[in-house]
Motif scaffolding. Structure first.
Motif, PDB file in Angstrom:
ATOM      1  N   ASN A   6     -10.823   8.626  -3.840  1.00 12.58           N
ATOM      2  CA  ASN A   6      -9.483   8.051  -3.728  1.00 12.58           C
ATOM      3  C   ASN A   6      -9.319   6.869  -4.670  1.00 12.58           C
ATOM      4  N   LEU A   7      -8.065   6.672  -5.065  1.00 16.09           N
ATOM      5  CA  LEU A   7      -7.681   5.477  -5.820  1.00 16.09           C
ATOM      6  C   LEU A   7      -6.473   4.874  -5.121  1.00 16.09           C
ATOM      7  N   GLU A   8      -6.631   3.619  -4.700  1.00 17.01           N
ATOM      8  CA  GLU A   8      -5.555   2.929  -3.977  1.00 17.01           C
ATOM      9  C   GLU A   8      -5.065   1.760  -4.828  1.00 17.01           C
ATOM     10  N   LEU A   9      -3.778   1.767  -5.137  1.00 17.70           N
ATOM     11  CA  LEU A   9      -3.176   0.664  -5.896  1.00 17.70           C
ATOM     12  C   LEU A   9      -2.492  -0.281  -4.920  1.00 17.70           C
ATOM     13  N   LEU A  10      -2.960  -1.526  -4.910  1.00 21.07           N
ATOM     14  CA  LEU A  10      -2.451  -2.540  -3.988  1.00 21.07           C
ATOM     15  C   LEU A  10      -1.742  -3.641  -4.757  1.00 21.07           C
ATOM     16  N   ALA A  11      -0.737  -4.232  -4.107  1.00 19.40           N
ATOM     17  CA  ALA A  11      -0.025  -5.382  -4.678  1.00 19.40           C
ATOM     18  C   ALA A  11      -0.134  -6.540  -3.704  1.00 19.40           C
ATOM     19  N   ARG A  12      -0.557  -7.686  -4.211  1.00 25.61           N
ATOM     20  CA  ARG A  12      -0.633  -8.901  -3.388  1.00 25.61           C
ATOM     21  C   ARG A  12       0.430  -9.873  -3.882  1.00 25.61           C
ATOM     22  N   ILE A  13       1.541 -10.018  -3.105  1.00 21.26           N
ATOM     23  CA  ILE A  13       2.706 -10.774  -3.591  1.00 21.26           C
ATOM     24  C   ILE A  13       3.380 -11.668  -2.517  1.00 21.26           C
ATOM     25  N   PRO A  14       2.680 -12.551  -1.812  1.00 22.73           N
ATOM     26  CA  PRO A  14       1.224 -12.707  -1.776  1.00 22.73           C
ATOM     27  C   PRO A  14       0.550 -11.808  -0.735  1.00 22.73           C
ATOM     28  N   ASN A  15       1.349 -11.258   0.217  1.00 27.34           N
ATOM     29  CA  ASN A  15       0.753 -10.360   1.203  1.00 27.34           C
ATOM     30  C   ASN A  15       0.430  -9.011   0.571  1.00 27.34           C
ATOM     31  N   LYS A  16      -0.454  -8.265   1.213  1.00 25.99           N
ATOM     32  CA  LYS A  16      -0.890  -6.984   0.654  1.00 25.99           C
ATOM     33  C   LYS A  16       0.150  -5.900   0.901  1.00 25.99           C
ATOM     34  N   HIS A  17       0.483  -5.167  -0.167  1.00 24.36           N
ATOM     35  CA  HIS A  17       1.388  -4.019  -0.088  1.00 24.36           C
ATOM     36  C   HIS A  17       0.689  -2.826  -0.738  1.00 24.36           C
ATOM     37  N   VAL A  18       0.816  -1.661  -0.111  1.00 24.35           N
ATOM     38  CA  VAL A  18       0.260  -0.439  -0.683  1.00 24.35           C
ATOM     39  C   VAL A  18       1.298   0.160  -1.620  1.00 24.35           C
ATOM     40  N   VAL A  19       0.957   0.233  -2.907  1.00 23.62           N
ATOM     41  CA  VAL A  19       1.861   0.826  -3.886  1.00 23.62           C
ATOM     42  C   VAL A  19       1.694   2.338  -3.911  1.00 23.62           C
ATOM     43  N   MET A  20       0.442   2.796  -4.032  1.00 28.38           N
ATOM     44  CA  MET A  20       0.169   4.227  -4.114  1.00 28.38           C
ATOM     45  C   MET A  20      -1.277   4.511  -3.708  1.00 28.38           C
ATOM     46  N   VAL A  21      -1.479   5.665  -3.088  1.00 27.58           N
ATOM     47  CA  VAL A  21      -2.821   6.152  -2.773  1.00 27.58           C
ATOM     48  C   VAL A  21      -2.942   7.550  -3.373  1.00 27.58           C
ATOM     49  N   PHE A  22      -3.912   7.713  -4.285  1.00 25.63           N
ATOM     50  CA  PHE A  22      -4.122   9.002  -4.943  1.00 25.63           C
ATOM     51  C   PHE A  22      -5.372   9.655  -4.381  1.00 25.63           C
ATOM     52  N   ASP A  23      -5.217  10.892  -3.878  1.00 26.66           N
ATOM     53  CA  ASP A  23      -6.334  11.636  -3.292  1.00 26.66           C
ATOM     54  C   ASP A  23      -6.794  12.690  -4.284  1.00 26.66           C
ATOM     55  N   LYS A  24      -8.079  12.599  -4.672  1.00 24.13           N
ATOM     56  CA  LYS A  24      -8.625  13.531  -5.654  1.00 24.13           C
ATOM     57  C   LYS A  24      -8.743  14.943  -5.101  1.00 24.13           C
ATOM     58  N   ASN A  25      -9.150  15.067  -3.852  1.00 24.87           N
ATOM     59  CA  ASN A  25      -9.399  16.379  -3.271  1.00 24.87           C
ATOM     60  C   ASN A  25      -8.118  17.212  -3.152  1.00 24.87           C
ATOM     61  N   THR A  26      -7.027  16.582  -2.770  1.00 23.98           N
ATOM     62  CA  THR A  26      -5.764  17.305  -2.609  1.00 23.98           C
ATOM     63  C   THR A  26      -4.847  17.138  -3.809  1.00 23.98           C
ATOM     64  N   ASP A  27      -5.256  16.279  -4.774  1.00 23.80           N
ATOM     65  CA  ASP A  27      -4.450  15.999  -5.964  1.00 23.80           C
ATOM     66  C   ASP A  27      -3.032  15.571  -5.572  1.00 23.80           C
ATOM     67  N   SER A  28      -2.965  14.705  -4.574  1.00 26.49           N
ATOM     68  CA  SER A  28      -1.668  14.243  -4.074  1.00 26.49           C
ATOM     69  C   SER A  28      -1.622  12.723  -4.077  1.00 26.49           C
ATOM     70  N   LYS A  29      -0.406  12.190  -4.026  1.00 28.11           N
ATOM     71  CA  LYS A  29      -0.236  10.746  -3.983  1.00 28.11           C
ATOM     72  C   LYS A  29       0.770  10.380  -2.901  1.00 28.11           C
ATOM     73  N   ASN A  30       0.462   9.306  -2.218  1.00 29.34           N
ATOM     74  CA  ASN A  30       1.346   8.767  -1.188  1.00 29.34           C
ATOM     75  C   ASN A  30       1.811   7.390  -1.629  1.00 29.34           C
ATOM     76  N   LEU A  31       3.119   7.161  -1.584  1.00 27.96           N
ATOM     77  CA  LEU A  31       3.694   5.904  -2.055  1.00 27.96           C
ATOM     78  C   LEU A  31       4.101   5.018  -0.893  1.00 27.96           C
ATOM     79  N   GLY A  32       4.020   3.693  -1.141  1.00 23.79           N
ATOM     80  CA  GLY A  32       4.521   2.751  -0.162  1.00 23.79           C
ATOM     81  C   GLY A  32       6.031   2.861  -0.043  1.00 23.79           C
TER      82      GLY A  32
END
Length: 212
Positions: free
Chosen positions: A52-78
């Motif tokens: 997995n690759l998880e893109l996080l934004a700290r502005i200043p609290n943590k926000h999930v921008v995107m999570v990419f799953d290699k096995n399913t080749d899918s992405k989930n967005l915040g």
């Protein structure tokens, strides 16, 4: 001396930030864009076993921008990034673009790789990319400023602040020099005055001799 050191350090840090922010290309992970523009990040890793690759934004609290799953080749967005994030490439070299950036989205963006290690029975994580983003407030409806002369130019607020801090630093240095040197100069003048031989002025003959 403490005030001088603090002023000099603050001036150097501010100057470095302004230079990084004014550069057209990103340097040292710092990116400066206008409101409504896009940010493109490239996350890479040499370990092909990450899931997995998880893109996080700290502005200043943590926000999930995107999570990419290699096995399913899918992405989930915040929720706040829905419809504004696109990606291309494989998980070990993934390019991610966030469009229509807003002022409240300035902050630190970090891409984290993760996998489950069966041997250690724990999740292993690795940082794949990071960007410090600053979004400028620009009114695109107003006409651009016109120069009033051949050599006319405008200074940004950070540059004006740098000049002001530099001037303050020079004033502090001047007063420190005067405070240190003034007593020494005064003492030196007094010492020279005491050591100067006094000139002997001959006195005419005593008055009673003159009368004779």
């Amino acid at each position: 001396m403490t005030a001088l050191t603090i002023t000099l350090c603050f001036t150097a840090i501010l100057a470095s930030s302004c230079l990084l922010g004014s550069a057209p290309e990103r340097e040292n992970g710092f990116v400066k864009v206008k409101k409504g523009d896009s940010l493109t990040m490239e996350c890479t890793t040499t370990d092909t076993k990450f899931d997995n690759l998880e893109l996080l934004a700290r502005i200043p609290n943590k926000h999930v921008v995107m999570v990419f799953d290699k096995n399913t080749d899918s992405k989930n967005l915040g929720m706040e990034y829905s419809g504004r994030v696109t990606s291309s490439g494989t998980i070990d070299k993934l390019s991610i673009t966030i469009s229509n950036l807003q002022l409240n989205e300035s902050g630190l963006y970090i891409g984290i790789y993760s996998k489950y290690d069966l041997g250690q029975q724990q999740i292993v994580k690795e940082e794949g990319c990071s960007v410090l983003l600053f979004v400028n407030d620009v009114d695109k409806t107003s006409p651009p400023e016109k120069s009033t002369g051949k050599g006319a130019f405008t200074l940004s607020e950070p540059l004006i602040l740098i000049f002001a801090l530099t001037a303050c630093t020079m004033v502090i240095v001047f007063f420190l020099v005067m405070w240190v040197l003034a007593p020494k100069v005064k003492a030196l003048c007094v010492t020279r005055a005491d050591d100067t031989p006094r000139e002997y002025i001959p006195v005419y003959e005593d008055m009673h001799r003159v009368r004779k």
